[in-house]
Design an enzyme around this catalytic site. Structure first.
Site, PDB file in Angstrom:
ATOM      1  N   PRO A  95       0.816  -0.807   0.099  1.00 16.29           N
ATOM      2  CA  PRO A  95      -0.043   0.060  -0.236  1.00 16.29           C
ATOM      3  C   PRO A  95       0.879   0.981   0.500  1.00 16.29           C
ATOM      4  O   PRO A  95       1.985   1.144   0.330  1.00 16.29           O
ATOM      5  CB  PRO A  95      -0.950  -0.318   1.449  1.00 16.29           C
ATOM      6  N   CYS A  96       0.197   3.021  -0.321  1.00 21.12           N
ATOM      7  CA  CYS A  96       1.067   3.658  -0.357  1.00 21.12           C
ATOM      8  C   CYS A  96       0.551   4.591   0.976  1.00 21.12           C
ATOM      9  O   CYS A  96      -0.651   4.677   0.914  1.00 21.12           O
ATOM     10  CB  CYS A  96       0.578   4.058  -2.206  1.00 21.12           C
TER      11      CYS A  96
END
Length: 462
Positions: A95-96
């Site tokens: 995930p960012c």
């Protein structure tokens, strides 16, 4: 070198399908070219179900750690990284998030990021397991985040690899630029340990000299980005001239980097010994191109996918915009796809009481057959402006995408997300979850091309 893999944030197995060229259900029966020794998939938002993990297990089975325990469905932050079986390739689509660190120390050793940031679990795996090669995927905005300090997050990631003795190459790839059936831009990152044969071959091919102070002048970064590098082998680009390359040295400590580092990363680049080389590249591709129409059902589709006519239009189908600055539309009219996807103007009130006009442009209501699909999101299938709606090939009526069509858009085998292996037996995954899984997945076809390059790299290793 043995082709052994650890897959983090595994989802429903996109990297595994890509590396093993699994395109159809029949391909599932073939012997895998890459052996996955351990994987991890945990969805904290799901309290009672773990559909992605259970779908993965349905297709591939599970993996035990070195203590003989199944920790594949445990929060990766809680996993003892020393118990992960040894492997040579780490892969994952992470995930960012916010990668800032909670210290301004000059050294990164022992430095920890904010709790809950999954990058730090990847970093811990690098520290403990020391894999020779790494292949990761993230959203394209990773290179520019956060908005308040452009480039900081990616700089933190690169510095972590530097501190662990890795070189890194990255590329932002739009799948449609290379013939895939979706316009989806993602950042891919390939890292290699500096004691690998690959590192020496790359140094020789590009004239890189680690010793001395003249590295930047002697190193042909353009050759690496557009000719001899990892990504150029799978995704050709136009030649990069030396004058187009930006060079920047990373700060020594992660704390200093987190506090002050800013940099304009381009869509391609590499990092060696803490020095960044980056340039904008343009894709070069003349091969077959797959469109949305190519992957759509040509036979009868279940009636549940079709949109009732009263939900399509609130007025004449040719109307493409609405103006509510003088008169508001009724709730029923707003609950139509025509309204949702059309241009609109409406009055809104700011927190300070000021009234202003909000406006947005129109997007095509019905997605076209002769183009790749737009980027598919996790909200696919819901009443959302970004949801695809299409004209059914058999009836000509308007409908949503089927679950199988969403799988084909991501180059997964048909029916890949249909079943899950739970503790209570085999179950069918709900339709909304199947769409969610595909909106959250990567384009398998891209990984398949990278896998071909990786095979050559592994054959050359000792």
């Amino acid at each position: 070198m043995e082709r052994t893999v650890c897959e983090l944030f595994a989802g429903v197995g996109g990297f595994r399908c890509g590396l093993n060229a699994i395109q159809t259900p029949e391909d599932m029966k073939k012997e895998e070219k890459w052996r996955t020794v351990w994987f991890n998939q945990w969805e904290p938002a799901e309290k009672n179900t773990q559909y992605a993990h259970d779908c993965y297990v349905y297709h591939f089975g599970t993996c035990l750690d070195n203590a003989g325990q199944d920790t594949t469905n445990v929060d990766i932050e809680e996993v003892d990284k020393s118990l992960i079986p040894d492997f040579n390739l780490l892969v994952g689509g992470f995930p960012c998030q916010d990668y800032s660190v909670a210290s301004s120390l000059a050294t990164s050793r022992g430095l920890e990021g904010k709790k809950g940031i999954l990058w730090w679990s990847i970093r811990k795996v690098l520290e403990v397991k020391r894999p020779p090669f790494v292949l990761l995927e993230n959203v394209d905005r990773l290179l520019k985040s956060p908005a308040s300090q452009r480039g900081r997050d990616f700089g933190v990631i690169l510095a972590c690899f530097r501190d662990e003795g890795y070189g890194v190459e990255w590329r932002v790839i739009n799948a449609a630029d290379y013939g895939m059936p979706q316009r989806r831009r993602r950042t891919f990152l390939f890292a290699w340990r500096e004691d690998t044969v690959y590192d020496g071959r790359q140094a020789q091919a590009t004239g890189y000299e680690r010793e001395g102070r003249e590295t930047e002048r002697k190193f042909s970064a353009g050759t690496a980005l557009s000719g001899e590098g990892f990504f150029a082998g799978a995704f050709p680009v136009d030649t990069v001239d030396a004058g187009e390359i930006k060079v920047q040295k990373l700060p020594e400590g992660l704390g200093e980097l987190s506090d002050s580092f800013r940099f304009g990363f381009e869509n391609a680049g590499l990092m060696r010994d803490g020095v960044i080389y980056t340039a904008a590249v343009a894709p070069r591709y003349q091969g077959e191109r797959v469109t949305l129409g190519d992957i759509m059902e040509s036979e009868e589709v279940d009636a549940g996918y079709f949109i009732p006519k009263e939900r399509l239009y609130y007025t004449d189908p040719n109307v493409t915009h609405s103006d509510e600055t003088k008169e508001e539309l009724s709730k029923d009219r707003r609950k139509t796809w025509q309204y949702l996807k059309g241009a609109k103007k409406l009055l809104r009130k700011a927190a300070n009481g000021h009234t202003y006009v909000f406006s947005e442009g129109a997007i095509p209501m019905v997605d076209e057959y002769d183009k790749p699909a737009r980027t598919m999101l996790t909200s696919e299938g819901s009443f959302s402006r970004t949801t695809h709606i299409v004209k059914d090939k058999m009836t000509g009526n308007i409908r949503l995408l089927t679950a199988n069509e969403t799988e084909r858009i991501q180059c997964f085998p048909t029916d890949h997300t249909k079943y899950c292996a739970t503790k209570d037996g085999i179950i069918e995954m709900p339709l909304n979850k199947r769409r969610f899984m595909m909106g959250n997945a990567l384009v398998v076809g891209l990984v398949e091309r990278m896998g071909e390059v990786l095979e050559e790299i592994f054959e050359a290793e000792l």
